[in-house]
Design an enzyme around this catalytic site. Structure first.
Site, PDB file in Angstrom:
ATOM      1  N   ARG A  90     -20.824  21.458  41.794  1.00 24.83           N
ATOM      2  CA  ARG A  90     -20.706  22.721  41.037  1.00 24.83           C
ATOM      3  C   ARG A  90     -19.775  23.503  41.560  1.00 24.83           C
ATOM      4  NH1 ARG A  90     -25.562  26.646  38.929  1.00 24.83           N
ATOM      5  NH2 ARG A  90     -24.143  28.071  37.904  1.00 24.83           N
ATOM      6  N   ASN A 144     -26.661  19.640  31.379  1.00 26.28           N
ATOM      7  CA  ASN A 144     -25.444  20.074  30.922  1.00 26.28           C
ATOM      8  C   ASN A 144     -24.243  19.168  31.155  1.00 26.28           C
ATOM      9  OD1 ASN A 144     -25.826  22.738  29.682  1.00 26.28           O
ATOM     10  ND2 ASN A 144     -26.399  23.566  31.887  1.00 26.28           N
ATOM     11  N   CYS A 164     -31.422  24.156  24.733  1.00 28.18           N
ATOM     12  CA  CYS A 164     -30.742  25.233  25.595  1.00 28.18           C
ATOM     13  C   CYS A 164     -31.772  26.059  25.532  1.00 28.18           C
ATOM     14  CB  CYS A 164     -29.398  25.332  25.230  1.00 28.18           C
ATOM     15  SG  CYS A 164     -28.407  26.676  26.354  1.00 28.18           S
ATOM     16  N   HIS A 194     -23.531  26.197  24.160  1.00 27.36           N
ATOM     17  CA  HIS A 194     -22.683  27.230  24.798  1.00 27.36           C
ATOM     18  C   HIS A 194     -21.449  27.870  24.081  1.00 27.36           C
ATOM     19  CE1 HIS A 194     -24.516  26.142  29.084  1.00 27.36           C
ATOM     20  NE2 HIS A 194     -25.357  26.508  28.128  1.00 27.36           N
ATOM     21  N   TYR A 244     -21.382  32.952  27.026  1.00 24.52           N
ATOM     22  CA  TYR A 244     -20.427  32.117  27.192  1.00 24.52           C
ATOM     23  C   TYR A 244     -19.227  32.224  26.416  1.00 24.52           C
ATOM     24  CZ  TYR A 244     -23.853  29.282  29.661  1.00 24.52           C
ATOM     25  OH  TYR A 244     -24.918  29.046  30.711  1.00 24.52           O
TER      26      TYR A 244
END
Length: 421
Positions: A90, A144, A164, A194, A244
């Site tokens: 990440r 995700n 989500c 998102h 987002y």
């Protein structure tokens, strides 16, 4: 009822356990299996999980295993909450795109594509194991990028629904501002995972009074602050965009901001270290306050609601989920995966009808869906050219020199996770 959580060694898991304990009348779990390859984390997390169940007098049994096949055997539902490559991967997703002047984020842009490429093959392998072991089990995907992963699962014929916590977060926030129970708040939530907007906030149900104008008039500053967007933009839109959308509406501003501070992954990694130390304390028998800063707020309540509806009659009949479009948004293919209100039951999720969308939203949804089509193709078939085309199609990239540079960086940073590289 038996549930399995793949990725059960996550520091998220106590949030899930707390929800299972509090909402046991809605979802009466008899056995919960935490599955994770990291045995050391499993020991810490499961110890706290058992103490939470004991404190709240939950009679369910919690077991652990590093063996996926054993963990999902006979499960009624399997929850997927994976992070392939961990926080280290990440951290890369959030940093190397910045070198090309593009946003670094784990679910959108180039970083989101990298995560999809790492994740889709792993999730599909797990899903095949579930199907071989128990073909009737539901798969609930919290991994995700949820939209792409859920589409991969559905396209492969699995019984899957994507989940989500963005929508339930808005529902809880609006209920608090309106001083009503969360169950009274129904969202006109439309878009992709998102990439969504709250077009209305209705009291009492899908046909209730739309109080969004009242919310914006009376609480617009607080709502805008939470989104990190200017109040004048929210007022001008007249809807509430997902936070987002800031990556799209203020891309260059966000890139500058991200370049001046540590990545979110670095912050989370430090937080996870502290959380795991807390989980090892035999006196701790509730989720610590620090966990709220980790992310995933209300995830447990959304997961309980969804699982209860898929497995019986305990959950809400209408929930925001990720599922096939099937004509709901007429400008998308039926097999696109959208995030909208849907009726959920034993047969799965059926989206509710939505009004015709303003081109401002429909155009971006169509663009990102085209990117997701290409991203899934790259995840399933590999190849540098497919990665390049997906990046070129993404509205946050869109220039060939950016796409070229990002393709090289993506492959270089993820080679160990890409069988074709």
């Amino acid at each position: 009822m038996k549930l399995a959580v793949v990725g059960g060694g996550s520091t998220y898991t106590p949030e899930l356990i707390d929800g299972f304990a509090r909402l046991r009348d809605t979802l009466p779990i008899e056995e919960l299996v935490l599955v994770d390859p990291a045995a050391d984390r499993l020991e810490l997390v499961s110890g706290l999980a058992r103490r939470i169940f004991a404190k709240q007098d939950h009679a369910g049994k919690i077991t652990t295993t590093t063996d996926i096949d054993a963990g999902v055997a006979d499960a009624d539902a399997v929850l997927l909450q994976l992070r392939v490559g961990g926080q280290a991967a990440r951290n890369q997703d959030e940093t190397w795109p910045l070198e090309c002047g593009c946003v670094g984020q784990e679910t959108t842009g180039a970083g989101g594509l990298a995560k999809a490429l790492r994740t889709v093959p792993v999730v599909l392998d797990i899903a095949e194991r579930v199907r071989r072991t128990n073909p009737d089990a539901w798969i609930i995907d919290f991994t995700n990028p949820v939209g792409i992963v859920t589409r991969a699962l559905l396209q492969a014929g699995h019984k899957a629904v994507g989940l989500c916590n963005v929508a339930i977060g808005f529902q809880r926030k609006f209920a608090r501002l309106l001083e009503v129970e969360p169950g009274q708040v129904h969202l006109d939530h439309v878009g992709l995972n998102h990439l969504s907007w709250e077009l209305g906030v209705r009291l009492g149900g899908p046909d209730g009074e739309n109080v969004l104008p009242k919310l914006l008039a009376e609480h617009g500053d607080a709502i805008a602050d939470d989104l990190h967007m200017p109040r004048k933009l929210v007022d001008r839109l007249g809807v509430v965009p997902s936070y987002y959308l800031r990556y799209f509406y203020a891309h260059d501003e966000v890139v500058k901001e991200l370049g001046t501070k540590p990545s979110r992954a670095a912050e989370v990694a430090a937080m996870e270290k502290e959380l795991l130390e807390m989980y090892g304390d035999p006196a701790l028998d509730e989720k610590p306050e620090l966990l709220a800063k980790r992310g995933g707020a209300f995830y447990s309540e959304a997961a309980v609601d969804l699982a209860a509806s898929l497995l019986g009659d305990g959950g809400s009949p209408v929930q925001v989920v990720n599922t096939y479009n099937n004509g709901t948004l007429p400008f998308l293919a039926d097999d696109a995966v959208i995030e909208v209100q849907a009726r959920v039951g034993r047969d799965g999720a059926t989206p509710l009808a939505v009004p015709a969308l303003d081109p401002l939203y429909a155009g971006l949804i169509a663009n990102v869906t085209a990117y997701e089509d290409l991203a899934l193709e790259a995840a399933l078939r590999g190849g540098r050219d497919r990665v390049f085309k997906a990046l070129l199609a993404h509205p946050l990239i869109g220039q060939y020199d950016y796409a070229e540079g990002l393709t090289d960086r993506l492959i270089a940073h993820n080679r160990e996770h890409l069988a074709w590289a």
